[in-house]
Design an enzyme around this catalytic site. Structure first.
Site, short mmCIF file in Angstrom:
data_model
loop_
_atom_site.label_atom_id
_atom_site.label_comp_id
_atom_site.label_asym_id
_atom_site.label_seq_id
_atom_site.Cartn_x
_atom_site.Cartn_y
_atom_site.Cartn_z
N HIS A 102 0.85 -1.18 0.00
CA HIS A 102 0.00 0.00 0.00
C HIS A 102 0.89 1.23 0.00
O HIS A 102 1.93 1.24 0.63
CB HIS A 102 -0.90 0.00 1.25
CG HIS A 102 -2.07 0.92 1.11
ND1 HIS A 102 -1.98 2.26 1.40
CD2 HIS A 102 -3.33 0.69 0.68
CE1 HIS A 102 -3.16 2.81 1.17
NE2 HIS A 102 -3.99 1.89 0.72
N ASP A 142 -7.92 -5.64 0.37
CA ASP A 142 -8.38 -6.48 -0.74
C ASP A 142 -7.98 -7.93 -0.62
O ASP A 142 -8.51 -8.78 -1.33
CB ASP A 142 -7.83 -5.93 -2.06
CG ASP A 142 -8.45 -4.60 -2.39
OD1 ASP A 142 -9.64 -4.46 -2.12
OD2 ASP A 142 -7.75 -3.71 -2.89
N1 ACO Z 1 4.11 -7.61 -4.73
C1 ACO Z 1 5.45 -7.61 -4.93
N2 ACO Z 1 6.24 -6.54 -4.77
C2 ACO Z 1 5.65 -5.40 -4.42
C3 ACO Z 1 4.25 -5.31 -4.20
C4 ACO Z 1 3.48 -6.48 -4.36
N3 ACO Z 1 2.16 -6.46 -4.19
N4 ACO Z 1 3.94 -4.05 -3.85
C5 ACO Z 1 5.08 -3.35 -3.85
N5 ACO Z 1 6.12 -4.18 -4.18
C6 ACO Z 1 7.54 -3.82 -4.23
C7 ACO Z 1 7.88 -2.98 -5.45
O1 ACO Z 1 8.28 -3.80 -6.54
C8 ACO Z 1 9.02 -2.14 -4.92
O2 ACO Z 1 10.16 -2.95 -4.86
P1 ACO Z 1 11.65 -2.30 -5.14
O3 ACO Z 1 11.83 -1.29 -4.06
O4 ACO Z 1 12.57 -3.44 -5.10
O5 ACO Z 1 11.55 -1.66 -6.50
C9 ACO Z 1 8.63 -1.85 -3.49
O6 ACO Z 1 7.78 -2.97 -3.10
C10 ACO Z 1 7.86 -0.56 -3.30
O7 ACO Z 1 6.73 -0.61 -4.15
P2 ACO Z 1 6.11 0.62 -4.92
O8 ACO Z 1 5.50 0.12 -6.20
O9 ACO Z 1 7.08 1.74 -5.00
O10 ACO Z 1 4.97 1.02 -3.93
P3 ACO Z 1 3.78 1.97 -4.26
O11 ACO Z 1 3.47 2.67 -3.00
O12 ACO Z 1 4.05 2.79 -5.45
O13 ACO Z 1 2.61 0.94 -4.68
C11 ACO Z 1 0.73 -0.45 -4.63
C12 ACO Z 1 1.56 0.59 -3.87
C13 ACO Z 1 0.32 0.09 -6.03
C14 ACO Z 1 -0.57 -0.71 -3.85
C15 ACO Z 1 1.55 -1.74 -4.78
O14 ACO Z 1 1.93 -2.21 -3.51
C16 ACO Z 1 0.79 -2.82 -5.54
O15 ACO Z 1 0.77 -2.80 -6.78
N6 ACO Z 1 0.15 -3.80 -4.82
C17 ACO Z 1 -0.62 -4.83 -5.45
C18 ACO Z 1 -1.96 -4.30 -5.90
C19 ACO Z 1 -2.89 -4.06 -4.74
O16 ACO Z 1 -3.09 -4.90 -3.87
N7 ACO Z 1 -3.53 -2.86 -4.74
C20 ACO Z 1 -4.50 -2.50 -3.71
C21 ACO Z 1 -4.13 -1.25 -3.03
S1 ACO Z 1 -5.24 -0.94 -1.72
C22 ACO Z 1 -6.64 -0.32 -2.42
O17 ACO Z 1 -6.64 0.27 -3.46
C23 ACO Z 1 -7.88 -0.55 -1.68
#
Ligand code: ACO
Length: 435
Positions: A312, A370
């Protein structure tokens, strides 16, 4: 807002230093007011994705991502989920205080007497293919509400704003259920105003004119809790979209349609659907035994695979909604005699493995709301393609409360971000033969 502190920005290019006021909120990080930066220095700030930018002042919802805390108007989500129902939560988000018994009765009466949609709306559905994604139908139909309620579209009139808010909250269940019924080829159900908000929605979803639908209290309560947990989440992508659309003076129905479109994306509201698809895929490939392989894929940056329902932007600790959703999930499965549901077992194991894995620990990736909400919805009989519509239904109150707050804010201006331009500099068009 009055500034107690200031920040000074210095430059290495000879631009004189500039001082900015710093404002304190009641909780949360202070903000540096950089509104005069461009006028004083000719420079913009650069913050794609709004990583460090507060785009508005708000009094509605507060998230402490490090503590894993979510407050609606100051009340912890855990207390609201246990002591209040969704309509009380709506009242709180819209008005700032929880209702007393009389206010609650009055609010429920008003909402439940706006549940019908104009009869001509039902013809809109027939214009869609039966296999249309229900979010596509919802974006269209909610936007189309603007064409029916000319009597409440003066955004500068607080009474019009209130009536539009009530209409949206009241009609969303009717539209969501109609989108589902249409996809099934079943007759659309009219609302029943003597039922509770959530029981009425379940009846419109699962009932037919052929027999009386008997709402199950445990299941109604579970869905009501899903609605409470999704009701608002401060300045997320869809809410910011609603505010941005509204900043131009667009009507509330059009703004909420824009919010629904944004919510549809898999990185936002589409995640519960994507999460269940992911769990089904792991299940097909061998279930719990294949979790290790799946986690390896997630950790491999080249695979493009993410653990859906994890991570998140704001929560860098457990999402408090995920905990409540996990409890609700267990209650629903118990009620339906599905305690041994393989998807739930898989999700719990996956969570346990991920939470012990360094990749997730170091990046502070925890389950978000979720992760379990898809399993609950599936158990309730809601098809996967409808999950994001349920989220949109729940979030409508948050969107409209935030929209109303923005319209009433004297500091409100049309939203107009700037850019760092790295494209071609000015050049001349050559005749086609010379290009
Ligand atoms: N699975 C694997 N790796 C992940 C995940 C994940 N679900 N989420 C983040 N990471 C990793 C990224 O690859 C990144 O790694 P790095 O530092 O080695 O490059 C690090 O964790 C940071 O991630 P960011 O993408 O920079 O985090 P951001 O805050 O931009 O993204 C997000 C948040 C979009 C929710 C992301 O965690 C994601 O895509 N999760 C899966 C989708 C999801 O569950 N969305 C629901 C959100 S809650 C809602 O809307 C109700």
């Amino acid at each position: 807002m009055t500034a107690q502190k200031t920040a000074t920005l210095t430059f290495s290019d000879g631009t004189p230093p500039v001082e900015f006021p710093i404002y304190e909120g009641t909780i949360g990080p202070d903000v540096v007011d950089i509104r005069k930066l461009y006028a004083q220095t000719g420079k913009f700030t650069y913050d794609p994705g709004f990583m460090s930018t507060a785009a508005c002042e708000s009094r509605i919802t507060y998230i402490d991502g490090d503590k894993g805390e979510l407050l609606y108007r100051g009340y912890p989500i855990e207390q609201l989920a246990v002591n209040c129902d969704y309509l009380e939560t709506c009242y709180l988000l819209l008005n700032g205080e929880l209702p007393n018994a009389e206010q609650r009765r009055d609010f429920e009466y008003r909402v439940m007497h706006h549940t019908m949609v104009h009869e001509q709306m039902t013809r809109f559905f027939q214009g869609f293919r039966r296999d249309a994604h229900p979010m596509a139908v919802l974006v269209g139909c909610v936007g189309a509400l603007s064409a029916f309620y000319h009597d409440s579209l003066d955004i500068n009139d607080p009474e019009h704003r209130f009536v539009s808010a009530i209409r949206l909250i009241a009609k969303m269940p009717t539209l969501v259920a109609a989108a589902y019924k249409y996809s099934m080829g079943q007759p659309l159900m009219y609302p029943r105003n003597d039922l509770s908000y959530t029981a009425n929605f379940m009846r419109m979803m699962f009932g037919t004119p052929c027999e009386e639908y008997q709402p199950n209290d445990v299941l109604v309560r579970a869905l009501d809790r899903i609605l409470i947990l999704h009701a608002d989440h401060e300045q997320n992508a869809s809410t910011s979209t609603v505010r941005l659309a509204g900043s131009s003076g667009a009507n509330p129905f059009a703004c909420i349609a824009a919010g629904i479109a944004t919510l549809w994306g898999p990185a936002h509201g589409g995640a519960n659907e994507a999460c269940l698809v992911m769990l089904d895929e792991i299940q097909k490939q061998g279930g719990i035994e294949k979790i290790g392989e799946f986690i390896d894929k997630v950790k491999d940056k080249n695979s493009g695979v993410k653990l859906m329902g994890f991570g998140h932007r704001v929560y860098k600790n457990y999402d408090p909604r995920a905990k409540l959703m996990e409890e609700t999930c267990a209650e629903v499965l118990q009620e339906l005699g599905l305690q041994n549901d393989p998807t739930f077992a898989l999700a719990m194991k996956l969570e346990q493995i991920a939470r012990e894995d360094d990749y997730f620990v170091q990046r502070k990736l925890y389950p978000n709301v979720d992760f379990y909400s898809g399993i609950v919805q599936k158990a309730l009989g809601i098809p996967v393609s409808m999950f994001t519509c349920i989220f949109a239904l729940a979030r409508t109150v948050g969107w409209i409360a935030q929209w109303g707050e923005m319209i009433a804010d004297p500091d409100q201006k049309i939203g107009r971000p700037r850019q760092l331009f790295t494209g071609p500099v000015r050049r001349d068009v050559k005749p086609i033969a010379e290009r």
